[in-house]
Scaffold this active site. Structure first.
Site, PDB file in Angstrom:
ATOM      1  N   GLY A  72      71.880  26.160  -5.933  1.00 18.54           N
ATOM      2  CA  GLY A  72      72.079  27.290  -5.025  1.00 18.54           C
ATOM      3  C   GLY A  72      70.787  28.069  -4.804  1.00 18.54           C
ATOM      4  O   GLY A  72      70.501  28.524  -3.697  1.00 18.54           O
ATOM      5  N   THR A  73      70.002  28.203  -5.858  1.00 21.96           N
ATOM      6  CA  THR A  73      68.744  28.950  -5.751  1.00 21.96           C
ATOM      7  C   THR A  73      67.824  28.301  -4.729  1.00 21.96           C
ATOM      8  O   THR A  73      67.241  28.982  -3.872  1.00 21.96           O
ATOM      9  CB  THR A  73      68.055  29.019  -7.136  1.00 21.96           C
ATOM     10  OG1 THR A  73      68.942  29.650  -8.054  1.00 21.96           O
ATOM     11  CG2 THR A  73      66.753  29.785  -7.070  1.00 21.96           C
ATOM     12  N   ASN A 151      79.283  37.720  -7.119  1.00 19.95           N
ATOM     13  CA  ASN A 151      79.548  36.895  -8.297  1.00 19.95           C
ATOM     14  C   ASN A 151      79.919  37.703  -9.530  1.00 19.95           C
ATOM     15  O   ASN A 151      80.523  37.187 -10.457  1.00 19.95           O
ATOM     16  CB  ASN A 151      78.334  36.017  -8.614  1.00 19.95           C
ATOM     17  CG  ASN A 151      77.032  36.782  -8.622  1.00 19.95           C
ATOM     18  OD1 ASN A 151      76.683  37.448  -7.651  1.00 19.95           O
ATOM     19  ND2 ASN A 151      76.313  36.715  -9.721  1.00 19.95           N
ATOM     20  N   SER A 199      76.527  25.821  -4.438  1.00 22.38           N
ATOM     21  CA  SER A 199      76.011  25.209  -5.652  1.00 22.38           C
ATOM     22  C   SER A 199      77.106  24.349  -6.283  1.00 22.38           C
ATOM     23  O   SER A 199      78.226  24.822  -6.475  1.00 22.38           O
ATOM     24  CB  SER A 199      75.604  26.337  -6.606  1.00 22.38           C
ATOM     25  OG  SER A 199      75.267  25.799  -7.850  1.00 22.38           O
ATOM     26  N   GLY A 200      76.767  23.118  -6.616  1.00 20.77           N
ATOM     27  CA  GLY A 200      77.769  22.187  -7.145  1.00 20.77           C
ATOM     28  C   GLY A 200      78.430  22.658  -8.432  1.00 20.77           C
ATOM     29  O   GLY A 200      79.643  22.544  -8.593  1.00 20.77           O
ATOM     30  N   HIS A 201      77.617  23.227  -9.340  1.00 22.96           N
ATOM     31  CA  HIS A 201      78.181  23.508 -10.669  1.00 22.96           C
ATOM     32  C   HIS A 201      79.152  24.678 -10.677  1.00 22.96           C
ATOM     33  O   HIS A 201      79.757  24.975 -11.706  1.00 22.96           O
ATOM     34  CB  HIS A 201      77.065  23.684 -11.713  1.00 22.96           C
ATOM     35  CG  HIS A 201      76.266  24.938 -11.613  1.00 22.96           C
ATOM     36  ND1 HIS A 201      76.495  26.020 -12.421  1.00 22.96           N
ATOM     37  CD2 HIS A 201      75.233  25.292 -10.819  1.00 22.96           C
ATOM     38  CE1 HIS A 201      75.626  26.985 -12.129  1.00 22.96           C
ATOM     39  NE2 HIS A 201      74.845  26.560 -11.156  1.00 22.96           N
ATOM     40  N   THR A 237      63.744  11.767  -3.366  1.00 23.24           N
ATOM     41  CA  THR A 237      64.791  10.734  -3.434  1.00 23.24           C
ATOM     42  C   THR A 237      66.142  11.382  -3.695  1.00 23.24           C
ATOM     43  O   THR A 237      66.259  12.251  -4.568  1.00 23.24           O
ATOM     44  CB  THR A 237      64.443   9.723  -4.555  1.00 23.24           C
ATOM     45  OG1 THR A 237      63.170   9.162  -4.232  1.00 23.24           O
ATOM     46  CG2 THR A 237      65.484   8.636  -4.684  1.00 23.24           C
ATOM     47  N   CYS A 325      72.614  35.313 -15.767  1.00 21.51           N
ATOM     48  CA  CYS A 325      71.152  35.276 -15.764  1.00 21.51           C
ATOM     49  C   CYS A 325      70.570  36.499 -16.458  1.00 21.51           C
ATOM     50  O   CYS A 325      69.489  36.427 -17.003  1.00 21.51           O
ATOM     51  CB  CYS A 325      70.631  35.203 -14.332  1.00 21.51           C
ATOM     52  SG  CYS A 325      71.610  34.131 -13.299  1.00 21.51           S
TER      53      CYS A 325
HETATM   54  N1  PLP Z   1      73.986  32.844  -5.796  1.00 23.68           N
HETATM   55  C1  PLP Z   1      74.992  33.311  -6.540  1.00 23.68           C
HETATM   56  C2  PLP Z   1      75.938  34.305  -5.940  1.00 23.68           C
HETATM   57  C3  PLP Z   1      75.169  32.863  -7.853  1.00 23.68           C
HETATM   58  O1  PLP Z   1      76.176  33.340  -8.594  1.00 23.68           O
HETATM   59  C4  PLP Z   1      74.255  31.912  -8.372  1.00 23.68           C
HETATM   60  C5  PLP Z   1      74.366  31.461  -9.781  1.00 23.68           C
HETATM   61  O2  PLP Z   1      74.828  32.158 -10.664  1.00 23.68           O
HETATM   62  C6  PLP Z   1      73.231  31.438  -7.546  1.00 23.68           C
HETATM   63  C7  PLP Z   1      73.115  31.933  -6.265  1.00 23.68           C
HETATM   64  C8  PLP Z   1      72.251  30.417  -8.026  1.00 23.68           C
HETATM   65  O3  PLP Z   1      72.861  29.141  -8.076  1.00 23.68           O
HETATM   66  P1  PLP Z   1      72.236  27.983  -8.969  1.00 23.68           P
HETATM   67  O4  PLP Z   1      72.552  28.288 -10.396  1.00 23.68           O
HETATM   68  O5  PLP Z   1      72.890  26.727  -8.504  1.00 23.68           O
HETATM   69  O6  PLP Z   1      70.778  27.963  -8.698  1.00 23.68           O
END
Ligand code: PLP
Length: 380
Positions: A72-73, A151, A199-201, A237, A325
């Protein structure tokens, strides 16, 4: 392995068994590069194409609007970089104060480079003032970036209204939907959004895979330059096993989404009510009417979120204090601070986040354990 009651699904989720199973052959016998033109590569390429369709389907997007990234980042960073590089004369961006670090760090970086960023405020429920948004967008605004849902508190922003405002000004619009996907219906045929990150996870796919949606016709500058993968929009890749896993995860998320939402909301409410019944001065943060079905952010008066987290951990319950984080820091999170929550509560905010795999039995146990642990901390 120790049995945990895992209530930290906004940090990361377990890989769905179906996702895990469908990925395995692509690590072993089906290891060819999806971009290779030999027939072995082509077979993998076909599965990647299917995954792209499954992913696009989740948002009612077109498969060619999907770019697979690493997380996601990366998706958030790419959207911002692309917007500023394709519009070099525009030196202003709009974000909210409650975005994830993936965007706030970009904002701080760009400020050092001479850009101006307007950070929109939120009220005590974590909601935006749409008049403030309207007033913030200027002719030199390169991008408006607003998350779909927060989040930490689960507060869902009124995305249709926001998108209409941004597009009425002709400004590019990025949405961080990382915590929203699979919990709210997102229809990109109806919502005029230009970029969207996932984001997949967070949706029961593995870590290390993300998506940036880029609407057809949007000017785009890749972040990673190299070979021509992803139609020249993201070099490297292709991570075919995780892409194939993500496709499956999106297909699963898209199946019976309302039933999944109801399951999570019912258990989340049971948890919340169970805690509040025993700790009546606890405070639920966020917009209780417009909230992700899986998230409860509860603040406990006079306590420190980190102490609560550790006490619950001893009892086998995984939660988060602030964002994952920023766990470990003793400051209230930037989201709770932006909401103006009173100091005596702000430090004691804890995020409980459920998934479709959370069971009623787990919540019943959690409701017995959590208030006891809180009362013990209060007596210290
Ligand atoms: N955006 C939000 C709202 C999130 O909660 C997160 C991860 O906690 C991210 C972005 C970042 O995603 P990733 O961990 O896949 O880099």
């Amino acid at each position: 392995m120790q049995e945990f009651i895992y209530l930290d699904n906004n940090a990361t989720t377990q890989v769905a068994p179906e996702v895990y199973e469908c990925m395995l052959p692509y690590y072993r016998e089906m290891f060819a590069s999806a971009s290779s033109i030999h027939s072995f590569g082509e077979k993998v390429g076909k599965q990647v194409a299917l995954a792209r369709e499954q992913t696009a389907e989740l948002f009612h997007a077109y498969p060619d609007e999907i770019i697979f990234t690493s997380c996601g980042t990366e998706s958030d960073n790419t959207a911002v970089r692309s917007a500023i590089e394709t519009q070099p004369d525009k030196k202003h961006l709009v974000m909210t104060q409650v975005e994830h670090a993936a965007l706030l760090s970009m904002g701080a970086f760009l400020e050092k480079k001479g850009y101006e960023i307007t950070y929109l405020s939120v009220n005590r429920q974590g909601q935006l003032d749409l008049e403030e948004l309207k007033a913030a967008i200027r002719p030199d605004t390169a991008l408006v970036s607003i998350m779909f849902a927060n989040n930490e508190t689960g507060t869902v922003f009124p995305m249709e209204k926001i998108a209409d405002i941004v597009k009425s000004k002709g400004t590019l619009f990025h949405v961080d939907a990382v915590s929203t996907v699979g919990k709210e219906v997102i229809d990109l045929q109806k919502l005029p959004i230009d970029f969207l990150a996932l984001s997949g996870h967070k949706v029961h796919a593995p870590k290390g895979i993300g998506v940036l949606y880029v609407r057809r016709g949007t000017d785009f500058q890749p972040l990673l330059l190299g070979s021509h993968q992803e139609n020249g929009r993201r070099a490297g890749t292709l991570n075919s096993p995780t892409i194939i896993g993500l496709g499956k995860a999106c297909e699963l998320a898209n199946t019976n989404i309302e039933a999944k939402r109801q399951h999570m909301a019912k258990l989340r409410d049971m948890l919340e009510q169970g805690i509040l019944a025993q700790i009546p001065d606890a405070l639920v943060n966020g917009d209780r009417e417009h909230r992700l079905p899986n998230t409860a952010n509860i603040a406990f008066k006079g306590l420190q979120g980190k102490d609560i987290l550790l006490a619950l951990d001893k009892n086998g319950i995984c939660v988060s204090a602030g964002t994952a984080c920023s766990s470990g820091k003793t400051k209230p999170s930037h989201v709770i601070s932006a909401m103006g929550i009173d100091n005596e509560y702000a430090h004691g905010a804890v995020r409980f986040s459920l998934s479709r795999y959370t069971t009623e039995e787990e919540i019943q146990k959690a409701v017995q354990i959590i208030p006891k642990a809180i009362k013990q901390l209060e007596q210290k």
